[in-house]
Motif scaffolding. Structure first.
Motif, PDB file in Angstrom:
ATOM      1  N   PRO A   1     -38.558 -77.325  95.059  1.00  0.00           N
ATOM      2  CA  PRO A   1     -38.349 -77.734  93.665  1.00  0.00           C
ATOM      3  C   PRO A   1     -37.658 -79.081  93.639  1.00  0.00           C
ATOM      4  O   PRO A   1     -36.753 -79.325  94.438  1.00  0.00           O
TER       5      PRO A   1
ATOM      6  N   ASP B   1     -35.139 -81.180  92.533  1.00  0.00           N
ATOM      7  CA  ASP B   1     -33.867 -81.163  91.814  1.00  0.00           C
ATOM      8  C   ASP B   1     -32.890 -81.996  92.635  1.00  0.00           C
ATOM      9  O   ASP B   1     -32.404 -81.566  93.660  1.00  0.00           O
TER      10      ASP B   1
ATOM     11  N   MET C   1     -43.036 -68.681  92.629  1.00  0.00           N
ATOM     12  CA  MET C   1     -42.473 -70.034  92.725  1.00  0.00           C
ATOM     13  C   MET C   1     -43.410 -70.895  93.567  1.00  0.00           C
ATOM     14  O   MET C   1     -44.185 -70.373  94.354  1.00  0.00           O
TER      15      MET C   1
ATOM     16  N   GLU D   1     -21.459 -79.718  99.104  1.00  0.00           N
ATOM     17  CA  GLU D   1     -21.344 -79.089  97.777  1.00  0.00           C
ATOM     18  C   GLU D   1     -20.690 -77.721  97.883  1.00  0.00           C
ATOM     19  O   GLU D   1     -19.840 -77.361  97.069  1.00  0.00           O
TER      20      GLU D   1
ATOM     21  N   ARG E   1     -28.051 -74.254  91.057  1.00  0.00           N
ATOM     22  CA  ARG E   1     -28.275 -75.664  90.718  1.00  0.00           C
ATOM     23  C   ARG E   1     -29.499 -76.210  91.436  1.00  0.00           C
ATOM     24  O   ARG E   1     -30.230 -77.043  90.910  1.00  0.00           O
ATOM     25  N   HIS E   2     -29.726 -75.709  92.651  1.00  0.00           N
ATOM     26  CA  HIS E   2     -30.889 -76.179  93.421  1.00  0.00           C
ATOM     27  C   HIS E   2     -32.109 -75.304  93.193  1.00  0.00           C
ATOM     28  O   HIS E   2     -33.079 -75.387  93.940  1.00  0.00           O
ATOM     29  N   ARG E   3     -32.028 -74.454  92.177  1.00  0.00           N
ATOM     30  CA  ARG E   3     -33.140 -73.563  91.811  1.00  0.00           C
ATOM     31  C   ARG E   3     -33.637 -72.738  92.991  1.00  0.00           C
ATOM     32  O   ARG E   3     -34.838 -72.589  93.221  1.00  0.00           O
ATOM     33  N   MET E   4     -32.682 -72.246  93.767  1.00  0.00           N
ATOM     34  CA  MET E   4     -33.037 -71.378  94.884  1.00  0.00           C
ATOM     35  C   MET E   4     -33.035 -69.933  94.370  1.00  0.00           C
ATOM     36  O   MET E   4     -32.282 -69.588  93.471  1.00  0.00           O
ATOM     37  N   ALA E   5     -33.894 -69.129  94.963  1.00  0.00           N
ATOM     38  CA  ALA E   5     -34.027 -67.744  94.494  1.00  0.00           C
ATOM     39  C   ALA E   5     -33.078 -66.802  95.238  1.00  0.00           C
ATOM     40  O   ALA E   5     -33.237 -65.591  95.176  1.00  0.00           O
TER      41      ALA E   5
END
Lengths: 245, 86
Positions: free
Chosen positions: A240, A242, A234, B62, B29-33
């Protein structure tokens, strides 16, 4: 053979690396044997798996060389710019194109059918030598790519191994996560199917960046999140994009 | 209802997922891993937010929204909180 005057084609060919150091007469022979093909943006000069029937030199526009992975993902191998050779395998006995050539914009190329080009290569030694030089250049580029890919993959494997170990036997300490077991670099190399040298190089690099602290048979993950980013391939510090939604 | 949403920051990410699986959606949703991550047992929600450079306030809101819907309101914040973080 084309709608462009022969002198003009000859002059253009003289600037293409494949045709360097050729005297006028062989250049004219090559120009006479050339055909021209226009391909609109988004269309293909040829597709992966097509019979390799012609060798191309791009005259104008831009071409994307792509390959499909067995999983169906498209990979861009390289971009072709005016003066560059593509589909050259056709002249060297390869039966099908190993990659697709897609016009990234409206493009025009000169082409020679495979048999014609083989005949020219036999008759013009300088052309054959140029072709070999071109091939050598590509081999050097590909070797660099392979090395990069291999290094990158080993990095990801080592990062994954450390995270797995942290998960199984890690301990939260002030400095980060201590992998609480005797762990040598040789152990890590064997876990990741690589060698001691690669593991040492990777760990030293990470240590310099502050991602890990290593001692004798001891590893502390000081920035575990950054290792996750490496393991997951990543983007680094940049988050990212978003928006909250 | 929920004592203080900010207490969530001290909760381990893996504990949050275990207690309230619907919060996984917020992380995705926040593209966290974080989901399935090896170190989610070590990292707190607050650390995860910082790692991804997200806005603390809005991320916690949230989470709160999802938790409220999942009927864990009264049990969650006080039950499991990383001792060393508070």
């Amino acid at each position: 053979m084309t709608d462009t005057p022969l002198e003009l084609i000859t002059a253009r060919l003289a600037r293409v690396p494949l045709f360097h150091n050729l005297s006028l007469s062989p250049l004219q022979t090559i120009a006479q044997a050339a055909q021209r093909r226009h391909v609109a943006s988004g269309a293909f000069f040829f597709q992966q798996g097509d019979a390799a029937t012609a060798m191309y030199v791009l005259d104008s526009g831009q071409v994307r060389m792509t390959q499909l992975t067995p999983e169906g993902n498209q990979v861009i191998l390289r971009f072709i710019r005016p003066g560059d050779l593509f589909g050259g395998v056709a002249a060297f006995g390869v039966k099908t194109y190993p990659a697709s050539a897609e016009a990234a914009e409206d493009s025009s190329a000169l082409l020679w059918d495979a048999n014609t080009m083989r005949d020219l290569l036999l008759r013009i030694p300088q052309l054959a030598l140029n072709a070999l030089e071109h091939t050598a250049e590509i081999i050097v580029q590909l070797q660099d790519r392979v090395r990069e890919l291999q290094t990158e993959r080993v990095e990801r494997r080592v990062a994954r191994a450390l995270l797995r170990l942290a998960n199984q036997s890690g301990k939260r300490i002030e400095a980060g996560i201590l992998i609480d077991m005797p762990l040598s670099r040789q152990d890590l190399a064997e876990m990741t199917g690589t060698n001691l040298y690669s593991v040492s190089r990777i760990l030293s690099g990470w240590e310099k960046q502050g991602l890990v602290e290593t001692g004798r048979e001891r590893v502390v993950l000081t920035m575990p999140h950054q290792l996750v980013m490496i393991a997951e391939d990543m983007p680094g510090p940049e988050p990212p994009t978003d928006p909250q939604s | 209802m929920m004592a203080d949403i900010r207490a969530l920051q001290g909760l381990r990410v893996s504990d949050l997922f275990e207690l309230c699986p619907t919060t996984i959606r917020v992380f995705m949703r926040h593209r966290m891993a974080c989901v399935g991550c090896e170190i989610s047992i070590f990292e707190t929600v607050g650390e995860a937010i910082a790692n991804y450079d997200l806005d603390n306030e809005s991320f916690l809101k949230e989470l709160e929204l999802v938790i409220r819907r999942s009927e864990l309101v009264s049990t969650l914040p006080s039950q499991v909180i990383c001792e060393e973080e508070l």
